[in-house]
Design a protein around this motif. Structure first.
Motif, PDB file in Angstrom:
ATOM      1  N   ARG A 190      49.039  50.257  51.111  1.00 38.80           N
ATOM      2  CA  ARG A 190      48.379  50.188  52.415  1.00 38.80           C
ATOM      3  C   ARG A 190      47.320  49.095  52.467  1.00 38.80           C
ATOM      4  O   ARG A 190      47.327  48.247  53.363  1.00 38.80           O
ATOM      5  CB  ARG A 190      47.754  51.552  52.756  1.00 38.80           C
ATOM      6  CG  ARG A 190      47.040  51.616  54.102  1.00 38.80           C
ATOM      7  CD  ARG A 190      46.453  52.992  54.413  1.00 38.80           C
ATOM      8  NE  ARG A 190      45.782  53.643  53.300  1.00 38.80           N
ATOM      9  CZ  ARG A 190      44.521  53.420  52.930  1.00 38.80           C
ATOM     10  NH1 ARG A 190      43.784  52.541  53.582  1.00 38.80           N
ATOM     11  NH2 ARG A 190      43.993  54.073  51.919  1.00 38.80           N
ATOM     12  N   VAL A 191      46.422  49.086  51.485  1.00 37.57           N
ATOM     13  CA  VAL A 191      45.266  48.183  51.535  1.00 37.57           C
ATOM     14  C   VAL A 191      45.596  46.790  50.994  1.00 37.57           C
ATOM     15  O   VAL A 191      45.302  45.786  51.629  1.00 37.57           O
ATOM     16  CB  VAL A 191      44.070  48.803  50.769  1.00 37.57           C
ATOM     17  CG1 VAL A 191      42.911  47.828  50.676  1.00 37.57           C
ATOM     18  CG2 VAL A 191      43.634  50.105  51.429  1.00 37.57           C
ATOM     19  N   VAL A 192      46.192  46.743  49.823  1.00 39.02           N
ATOM     20  CA  VAL A 192      46.430  45.449  49.177  1.00 39.02           C
ATOM     21  C   VAL A 192      47.606  44.717  49.810  1.00 39.02           C
ATOM     22  O   VAL A 192      47.562  43.508  50.008  1.00 39.02           O
ATOM     23  CB  VAL A 192      46.658  45.631  47.656  1.00 39.02           C
ATOM     24  CG1 VAL A 192      46.933  44.302  46.979  1.00 39.02           C
ATOM     25  CG2 VAL A 192      45.450  46.323  47.012  1.00 39.02           C
ATOM     26  N   PHE A 193      48.669  45.461  50.163  1.00 43.00           N
ATOM     27  CA  PHE A 193      49.891  44.822  50.646  1.00 43.00           C
ATOM     28  C   PHE A 193      50.187  45.098  52.117  1.00 43.00           C
ATOM     29  O   PHE A 193      51.313  44.882  52.573  1.00 43.00           O
ATOM     30  CB  PHE A 193      51.077  45.218  49.754  1.00 43.00           C
ATOM     31  CG  PHE A 193      50.893  44.752  48.341  1.00 43.00           C
ATOM     32  CD1 PHE A 193      50.913  43.399  48.031  1.00 43.00           C
ATOM     33  CD2 PHE A 193      50.648  45.655  47.330  1.00 43.00           C
ATOM     34  CE1 PHE A 193      50.715  42.957  46.742  1.00 43.00           C
ATOM     35  CE2 PHE A 193      50.451  45.227  46.025  1.00 43.00           C
ATOM     36  CZ  PHE A 193      50.483  43.875  45.733  1.00 43.00           C
TER      37      PHE A 193
ATOM     38  N   ARG B 168      36.916  43.074  45.377  1.00 40.21           N
ATOM     39  CA  ARG B 168      37.752  42.295  46.299  1.00 40.21           C
ATOM     40  C   ARG B 168      37.894  42.964  47.655  1.00 40.21           C
ATOM     41  O   ARG B 168      37.801  42.325  48.696  1.00 40.21           O
ATOM     42  CB  ARG B 168      39.133  42.067  45.660  1.00 40.21           C
ATOM     43  CG  ARG B 168      40.234  41.589  46.574  1.00 40.21           C
ATOM     44  CD  ARG B 168      40.031  40.138  47.025  1.00 40.21           C
ATOM     45  NE  ARG B 168      41.128  39.661  47.830  1.00 40.21           N
ATOM     46  CZ  ARG B 168      41.239  39.821  49.148  1.00 40.21           C
ATOM     47  NH1 ARG B 168      40.320  40.471  49.823  1.00 40.21           N
ATOM     48  NH2 ARG B 168      42.267  39.332  49.795  1.00 40.21           N
ATOM     49  N   PHE B 169      38.128  44.285  47.648  1.00 42.06           N
ATOM     50  CA  PHE B 169      38.364  44.994  48.908  1.00 42.06           C
ATOM     51  C   PHE B 169      37.144  45.768  49.388  1.00 42.06           C
ATOM     52  O   PHE B 169      37.202  46.449  50.408  1.00 42.06           O
ATOM     53  CB  PHE B 169      39.591  45.909  48.775  1.00 42.06           C
ATOM     54  CG  PHE B 169      40.848  45.123  48.580  1.00 42.06           C
ATOM     55  CD1 PHE B 169      41.453  44.482  49.650  1.00 42.06           C
ATOM     56  CD2 PHE B 169      41.398  44.967  47.318  1.00 42.06           C
ATOM     57  CE1 PHE B 169      42.600  43.721  49.468  1.00 42.06           C
ATOM     58  CE2 PHE B 169      42.547  44.208  47.124  1.00 42.06           C
ATOM     59  CZ  PHE B 169      43.149  43.583  48.205  1.00 42.06           C
TER      60      PHE B 169
ATOM     61  N   ASN C 275      42.288  47.586  32.157  1.00 44.66           N
ATOM     62  CA  ASN C 275      42.535  48.375  33.366  1.00 44.66           C
ATOM     63  C   ASN C 275      41.229  48.723  34.073  1.00 44.66           C
ATOM     64  O   ASN C 275      41.147  48.648  35.302  1.00 44.66           O
ATOM     65  CB  ASN C 275      43.323  49.644  33.031  1.00 44.66           C
ATOM     66  CG  ASN C 275      43.804  50.351  34.260  1.00 44.66           C
ATOM     67  OD1 ASN C 275      43.088  51.179  34.820  1.00 44.66           O
ATOM     68  ND2 ASN C 275      45.008  50.025  34.690  1.00 44.66           N
ATOM     69  N   GLY C 276      40.210  49.089  33.314  1.00 39.38           N
ATOM     70  CA  GLY C 276      38.902  49.386  33.921  1.00 39.38           C
ATOM     71  C   GLY C 276      38.333  48.179  34.651  1.00 39.38           C
ATOM     72  O   GLY C 276      37.826  48.291  35.777  1.00 39.38           O
ATOM     73  N   ILE C 277      38.440  47.011  34.041  1.00 42.10           N
ATOM     74  CA  ILE C 277      37.967  45.776  34.679  1.00 42.10           C
ATOM     75  C   ILE C 277      38.782  45.479  35.930  1.00 42.10           C
ATOM     76  O   ILE C 277      38.237  45.049  36.953  1.00 42.10           O
ATOM     77  CB  ILE C 277      37.988  44.613  33.665  1.00 42.10           C
ATOM     78  CG1 ILE C 277      36.933  44.856  32.580  1.00 42.10           C
ATOM     79  CG2 ILE C 277      37.775  43.272  34.350  1.00 42.10           C
ATOM     80  CD1 ILE C 277      37.048  43.948  31.366  1.00 42.10           C
ATOM     81  N   ALA C 278      40.097  45.723  35.873  1.00 39.11           N
ATOM     82  CA  ALA C 278      40.953  45.501  37.051  1.00 39.11           C
ATOM     83  C   ALA C 278      40.541  46.396  38.212  1.00 39.11           C
ATOM     84  O   ALA C 278      40.524  45.957  39.368  1.00 39.11           O
ATOM     85  CB  ALA C 278      42.422  45.736  36.685  1.00 39.11           C
ATOM     86  N   HIS C 279      40.183  47.642  37.917  1.00 37.91           N
ATOM     87  CA  HIS C 279      39.720  48.537  38.985  1.00 37.91           C
ATOM     88  C   HIS C 279      38.412  48.033  39.593  1.00 37.91           C
ATOM     89  O   HIS C 279      38.236  48.079  40.822  1.00 37.91           O
ATOM     90  CB  HIS C 279      39.549  49.968  38.466  1.00 37.91           C
ATOM     91  CG  HIS C 279      40.821  50.750  38.467  1.00 37.91           C
ATOM     92  ND1 HIS C 279      41.343  51.294  39.612  1.00 37.91           N
ATOM     93  CD2 HIS C 279      41.662  51.079  37.468  1.00 37.91           C
ATOM     94  CE1 HIS C 279      42.466  51.926  39.310  1.00 37.91           C
ATOM     95  NE2 HIS C 279      42.691  51.812  38.004  1.00 37.91           N
ATOM     96  N   LEU C 280      37.508  47.546  38.761  1.00 33.98           N
ATOM     97  CA  LEU C 280      36.253  46.982  39.290  1.00 33.98           C
ATOM     98  C   LEU C 280      36.535  45.747  40.134  1.00 33.98           C
ATOM     99  O   LEU C 280      35.935  45.560  41.199  1.00 33.98           O
ATOM    100  CB  LEU C 280      35.303  46.625  38.150  1.00 33.98           C
ATOM    101  CG  LEU C 280      34.556  47.763  37.487  1.00 33.98           C
ATOM    102  CD1 LEU C 280      33.666  47.226  36.369  1.00 33.98           C
ATOM    103  CD2 LEU C 280      33.733  48.548  38.483  1.00 33.98           C
ATOM    104  N   GLY C 281      37.437  44.897  39.664  1.00 29.80           N
ATOM    105  CA  GLY C 281      37.797  43.699  40.425  1.00 29.80           C
ATOM    106  C   GLY C 281      38.400  44.043  41.771  1.00 29.80           C
ATOM    107  O   GLY C 281      38.078  43.411  42.793  1.00 29.80           O
ATOM    108  N   MET C 282      39.268  45.059  41.801  1.00 30.60           N
ATOM    109  CA  MET C 282      39.875  45.478  43.062  1.00 30.60           C
ATOM    110  C   MET C 282      38.808  46.033  44.011  1.00 30.60           C
ATOM    111  O   MET C 282      38.830  45.761  45.208  1.00 30.60           O
ATOM    112  CB  MET C 282      40.959  46.530  42.811  1.00 30.60           C
ATOM    113  CG  MET C 282      41.774  46.870  44.044  1.00 30.60           C
ATOM    114  SD  MET C 282      43.019  48.183  43.809  1.00 30.60           S
ATOM    115  CE  MET C 282      43.917  47.597  42.416  1.00 30.60           C
TER     116      MET C 282
END
Length: 187
Positions: free
Chosen positions: A63-66, A124-125, A114-121
């Motif tokens: 929903r949000v990213v795509f 970003r959003f 994965n933790g860093i990816a969640h923070l990045g997301m």
């Protein structure tokens, strides 16, 4: 089988996390470093409960990213989390036990990336994403502590980091292929 797994794997993760945590004292005899690699599995499973209960992460990403396109499928979620996460962590703990803890560090780096990816997301959003809480509060500290405390050579750290990045890159490639296919079908 896929329908059954998609309905029940998150509940299974909850039960398995508790069972693995209860078994942790038995593993502690193998040493602190192997124990840290072992603990990656139940910690990851706790994260999966936050992230995937009610299909929250897949729904959020689509929903949000795509923008409403199903770029992340149910099959992708199962493949990523069951053989991808659970399988890699299982192999990591056996390799750590048999060949030395440094060779099992992929489990720690998988958590850290994965933790860093969640923070990045989230940055970003500018919003919460399912998994952000455990990603920030458990994954980043645990991954960093495990990477720092487990004795390993620079090559072992590099290999573990490369595995974690490769897993996340493979997810991105898969999602982008799904996105391209969905857009092609929409034309």
């Amino acid at each position: 089988m896929k329908a059954w797994l998609s309905r029940n794997w998150v509940a299974g993760a909850g039960f398995m996390a508790v069972a693995l945590l209860l078994a942790a004292p038995l593993v502690s005899g193998a040493g602190r470093s192997v124990l840290l690699i072992f603990l990656a599995s139940p910690i990851y499973m706790l994260h999966q409960i936050e992230e995937h209960t009610g299909d929250r992460f897949r729904t959020y990403v689509n929903r949000v990213v795509f923008g409403g396109v199903e770029a992340l499928t149910v099959s992708d979620v199962l493949l990523i989390n069951l053989p991808g996460v659970w399988g890699i962590n299982l192999v990591a703990v056996y390799v750590a036990w048999l060949a030395g803890a440094g060779w099992g560090l992929a489990a720690a780096y998988l958590i850290l990336v994965n933790g860093i990816a969640h923070l990045g997301m989230a940055a970003r959003f500018r919003s919460y994403n399912p998994g952000l809480g455990t990603g920030a509060l458990l994954f980043i500290p645990f991954g960093a502590i495990a990477a720092a405390l487990v004795p390993a050579t620079p090559a072992q750290h590099a290999l573990a980091f490369a595995i974690a990045v490769a897993v996340h890159a493979a997810i991105i490639v898969r999602v982008r292929l799904n996105l391209a296919q969905a857009r092609a079908h929409a034309r």
